[in-house]
Design an enzyme around this catalytic site. Structure first.
Site, PDB file in Angstrom:
ATOM      1  CG  ASP A 147       2.978  -5.471  10.084  1.00 36.00           C
ATOM      2  OD1 ASP A 147       3.101  -4.463  10.798  1.00 36.00           O
ATOM      3  OD2 ASP A 147       2.948  -5.431   8.841  1.00 36.00           O
ATOM      4  CD  GLU A 190       0.878  -1.383   9.447  1.00 33.02           C
ATOM      5  OE1 GLU A 190       1.964  -1.472   8.854  1.00 33.02           O
ATOM      6  OE2 GLU A 190       0.481  -0.320   9.962  1.00 33.02           O
TER       7      GLU A 190
END
Length: 288
Positions: A147, A190
């Site tokens: 992440d 993301e």
């Protein structure tokens, strides 16, 4: 003209290829069709960089096959040096290439060109599905969830175009850092998932952390320094997909909650008593 048994088999092979909806089953159907058509001892598909003359015998035949947008793989036909029915084989190659291209486009993330969520679901179904019990016991795999740290802040400060550029550059770095046999997915937003094939947990941690350091060391246009956090776990198909993702997620949450820009391993957190076997991790967590 009356159809022969050979014609019927050829038609069956071609139809079977067009019915496949994912790359794994397409490869499986294609290699089986070539094997039966040529009565070869074994047929397999390889990355060009992983197939060298040292791995081949004088009885092996190697052919180039197109896979997707300009990608080329090697078709290895073992112990079958004489290709009698080249026309039928060429038809198989063309149908395989077209179907692969169709599947490839439908399972590719349009922004990053990594595998998308559809591809993830298909591959995990194959990995954790009913046939998992037929796989070799010594197969080793690890799953990492990555992440981008403070990604919402990047979007808010610099705009979504720069945020997208970060994701594209990260995806390019991933393709350079990991092997062709590893699976790279954009899981959503993301967040990325990496499945490291034929890798134990120690090796996987080392490779993922090396990638984290490479990201931290890079100067991204306009933004400068970007970091990532990761959670890592060993894949055991008997545990099931939900539990495996939950383990990697818990490790990722720990990385985020304790400073970001680090890789945490689920098993180490269990052994240290930081989290328990129920995958519960307390505390509020701000992901962005």
């Amino acid at each position: 003209m009356r159809k022969t048994k050979k014609d019927d088999c050829r038609c069956r092979y071609l139809v079977d290829l067009t019915r496949q909806k994912d790359v794994f089953h397409l490869d499986e159907a294609f290699t089986q069709a070539v094997k039966e058509m040529l009565a070869a001892e074994s047929v397999s598909i390889h990355d060009p960089n992983n197939l060298t003359s040292e791995n081949l015998s004088s009885a092996d035949v190697v052919l180039d096959i197109a896979r997707g947008s300009g990608m080329v793989a090697k078709l290895l036909i073992s112990n079958n040096a004489e290709l009698a029915d080249t026309q039928s084989l060429q038809e198989l190659l063309e149908v395989y290439s077209n179907q692969y291209h169709h599947i490839y486009r439908s399972t590719q993330d349009m922004l990053t060109r990594l595998l998308n969520r559809t591809a993830f679901d298909e591959r995990m179904q194959r990995l954790f599905g009913p046939r998992k019990h037929h796989r070799k016991k010594d197969e080793r795999r690890a799953m990492a969830i990555l992440d981008v740290d403070h990604f919402k802040k990047i979007n808010d400060t610099y705009g979504h175009l720069y945020g997208d550029e970060i994701l594209i550059l990260l995806a390019n770095m991933m393709q350079e850092a990991f092997r062709a046999e590893d699976w790279l997915f954009r899981y959503g937003g993301e967040e990325f998932i990496i499945v490291l094939n034929d890798a134990d947990l120690i090796t996987a941690e080392m490779v993922v952390d090396r990638f984290r350091i490479a990201v931290e060391s890079r100067n991204f246009p306009q933004i400068g320094r970007v970091t990532i956090s990761a959670g890592l776990t060993q894949i055991f198909p008997s545990k099931g997909l939900t539990s495996t993702i939950a383990e990697a997620d818990q490790a990722l949450y720990y990385s985020k909650d304790t400073g970001r820009n680090q890789v945490s391993v689920f098993r180490k957190l269990i052994e240290a008593g930081i989290i328990d076997d129920s995958n519960s991790f307390g505390g509020e967590l701000e992901l962005f």
